[in-house]
Design a protein around this motif. Structure first.
Motif, PDB file in Angstrom:
ATOM      1  N   PHE A 111       0.731  -1.186  -0.002  1.00  0.00           N
ATOM      2  CA  PHE A 111      -0.026   0.188  -0.013  1.00  0.00           C
ATOM      3  C   PHE A 111       0.843   1.190   0.132  1.00  0.00           C
ATOM      4  N   PRO A 112       0.686   2.145  -0.790  1.00  0.00           N
ATOM      5  CA  PRO A 112       1.462   3.440  -0.990  1.00  0.00           C
ATOM      6  C   PRO A 112       1.164   4.370   0.151  1.00  0.00           C
ATOM      7  N   ASN A 113       0.049   4.390   0.866  1.00  0.00           N
ATOM      8  CA  ASN A 113      -0.460   5.109   1.895  1.00  0.00           C
ATOM      9  C   ASN A 113      -1.587   4.702   2.856  1.00  0.00           C
ATOM     10  N   LYS A 114      -1.791   5.755   3.762  1.00  0.00           N
ATOM     11  CA  LYS A 114      -2.760   5.298   4.724  1.00  0.00           C
ATOM     12  C   LYS A 114      -4.306   5.354   3.726  1.00  0.00           C
ATOM     13  N   GLU A 115      -4.341   6.066   2.932  1.00  0.00           N
ATOM     14  CA  GLU A 115      -5.899   6.315   2.139  1.00  0.00           C
ATOM     15  C   GLU A 115      -5.812   5.168   1.245  1.00  0.00           C
ATOM     16  N   ALA A 116      -5.134   4.417   0.726  1.00  0.00           N
ATOM     17  CA  ALA A 116      -4.812   3.252  -0.138  1.00  0.00           C
ATOM     18  C   ALA A 116      -5.584   2.027   0.727  1.00  0.00           C
ATOM     19  N   ILE A 117      -5.062   1.918   2.033  1.00  0.00           N
ATOM     20  CA  ILE A 117      -5.407   0.949   2.838  1.00  0.00           C
ATOM     21  C   ILE A 117      -6.787   1.110   3.165  1.00  0.00           C
ATOM     22  N   ALA A 118      -7.417   2.500   3.826  1.00  0.00           N
ATOM     23  CA  ALA A 118      -8.778   2.529   4.122  1.00  0.00           C
ATOM     24  C   ALA A 118      -9.635   2.168   2.879  1.00  0.00           C
ATOM     25  N   ILE A 119      -9.091   2.690   1.663  1.00  0.00           N
ATOM     26  CA  ILE A 119     -10.317   2.451   0.441  1.00  0.00           C
ATOM     27  C   ILE A 119     -10.386   0.899   0.323  1.00  0.00           C
ATOM     28  N   GLU A 120      -8.968   0.205   0.240  1.00  0.00           N
ATOM     29  CA  GLU A 120      -9.281  -1.499   0.194  1.00  0.00           C
ATOM     30  C   GLU A 120     -10.157  -2.029   1.142  1.00  0.00           C
ATOM     31  N   LEU A 121      -9.856  -1.597   2.587  1.00  0.00           N
ATOM     32  CA  LEU A 121     -10.497  -2.014   3.631  1.00  0.00           C
ATOM     33  C   LEU A 121     -12.178  -1.840   3.206  1.00  0.00           C
ATOM     34  N   LEU A 179     -15.562  -4.447   2.783  1.00  0.00           N
ATOM     35  CA  LEU A 179     -16.422  -4.286   3.849  1.00  0.00           C
ATOM     36  C   LEU A 179     -17.871  -4.027   2.842  1.00  0.00           C
ATOM     37  N   MET A 180     -17.885  -3.129   2.249  1.00  0.00           N
ATOM     38  CA  MET A 180     -18.939  -2.545   1.128  1.00  0.00           C
ATOM     39  C   MET A 180     -19.255  -3.774   0.509  1.00  0.00           C
ATOM     40  N   HIS A 181     -18.379  -4.642   0.035  1.00  0.00           N
ATOM     41  CA  HIS A 181     -18.884  -5.860  -0.753  1.00  0.00           C
ATOM     42  C   HIS A 181     -19.685  -6.779   0.087  1.00  0.00           C
ATOM     43  N   GLU A 182     -19.104  -6.871   1.161  1.00  0.00           N
ATOM     44  CA  GLU A 182     -19.772  -7.847   2.384  1.00  0.00           C
ATOM     45  C   GLU A 182     -20.809  -7.429   2.901  1.00  0.00           C
ATOM     46  N   MET A 183     -21.087  -6.111   2.943  1.00  0.00           N
ATOM     47  CA  MET A 183     -22.311  -5.392   3.351  1.00  0.00           C
ATOM     48  C   MET A 183     -23.521  -5.535   2.433  1.00  0.00           C
ATOM     49  N   ARG A 184     -23.134  -5.668   1.031  1.00  0.00           N
ATOM     50  CA  ARG A 184     -23.940  -5.709   0.041  1.00  0.00           C
ATOM     51  C   ARG A 184     -24.753  -7.131   0.031  1.00  0.00           C
ATOM     52  N   ASP A 213     -22.031   6.723  -0.402  1.00  0.00           N
ATOM     53  CA  ASP A 213     -23.453   7.104  -0.928  1.00  0.00           C
ATOM     54  C   ASP A 213     -24.238   6.191  -1.859  1.00  0.00           C
ATOM     55  N   ALA A 214     -23.338   5.733  -2.536  1.00  0.00           N
ATOM     56  CA  ALA A 214     -23.881   4.749  -3.523  1.00  0.00           C
ATOM     57  C   ALA A 214     -24.418   3.609  -2.622  1.00  0.00           C
ATOM     58  N   LEU A 215     -23.946   2.857  -1.664  1.00  0.00           N
ATOM     59  CA  LEU A 215     -24.456   2.057  -0.817  1.00  0.00           C
ATOM     60  C   LEU A 215     -25.799   2.363  -0.005  1.00  0.00           C
ATOM     61  N   HIS A 216     -25.595   3.628   0.333  1.00  0.00           N
ATOM     62  CA  HIS A 216     -26.722   4.156   1.090  1.00  0.00           C
ATOM     63  C   HIS A 216     -27.904   4.182   0.314  1.00  0.00           C
TER      64      HIS A 216
END
Length: 221
Positions: free
Chosen positions: A60-70, A74-79, A134-137
């Motif tokens: 991961f190049p940075n913290k944001e990339a980690i958060a986006i992957e996580l 999670l959103m795939h599992e939530m769907r 927003d799309a998930l919502h």
């Protein structure tokens, strides 16, 4: 034989890489829950994972990339979760059963993945996660409307949409309270949330059923 060995080595490397990514994401979830996204750092995530920062940067190049992957995972599992929890039901299904099953599924998901609430509802989530949320919502609202239409088949579309928004708002408020407690107290808040939703929906569903059964009945005096 050499050809098989050559094919097997990339597979092993890929499997090791997937395990390392999972390890880093698990560590990131723990750090984000403990400190919030803004205060978290790649050094803290690497330390939590038991690896060097250099190892983290290989994936991961940075913290944001980690958060986006996580967040994506999670959103795939939530769907998948709300696809099962909010499927249309037989109108004969008792309201308590329909509401209880949906609430339990969502509460279980958020209790198993507390970072989901921390990332999705925090004030400082990365832009892409915000867009995905927003799309998930919107999809979640559509699923709630579908569930409500199976319970309120005669209701106007605008009424169903408004009721879906209210149900989601009530659920979010109850979820925040439930996640702020543990054990028996959390269970009590979950039960209160179910009661609130049932008491809100009961007159709507009961009223529609009565109106359908007696379409010409005069309004009560």
């Amino acid at each position: 034989m050499p050809d098989n060995q050559e094919k097997e080595q990339p597979r092993r490397r890929q499997a090791r890489g997937e395990r390392r990514v999972a390890q880093l994401l698990e560590a990131a979830a723990s750090v984000f829950c403990a400190t919030g996204y803004t205060a978290a750092s790649t050094n803290a995530i690497a330390r939590e994972a038991g690896v060097s920062p250099g190892t983290l940067y290989q994936f991961f190049p940075n913290k944001e990339a980690i958060a986006i992957e996580l967040g994506d995972r999670l959103m795939h599992e939530m769907r998948e979760t709300y696809g099962e929890a909010l499927a249309p039901v037989d109108p004969a299904t008792p309201l308590e059963e329909a509401v209880g099953a949906a609430v339990d599924r969502f509460i279980d998901f958020n209790c198993e993945h507390p970072v989901f609430f921390a990332l999705m509802h925090g004030p400082d989530i990365p832009g892409r996660i915000s867009e995905e949320h927003d799309a998930l919502h919107a999809t979640l609202l559509a699923r709630i409307e579908g569930l409500l239409r199976s319970l309120l088949p005669e209701a106007p579309g605008a009424d169903v949409t408004r009721t879906a928004h209210m149900c989601l708002g009530l659920y979010k408020a109850g979820l925040e309270l439930a996640l702020a407690h543990e054990g028996a107290e959390r269970d009590a808040y979950v039960q209160e949330l179910k009661h609130v939703l049932i008491r809100y929906l009961e007159p709507l569903i009961g009223g529609r059923t009565a109106a359908s059964a007696h379409p010409t009945a005069p309004p009560p005096a």
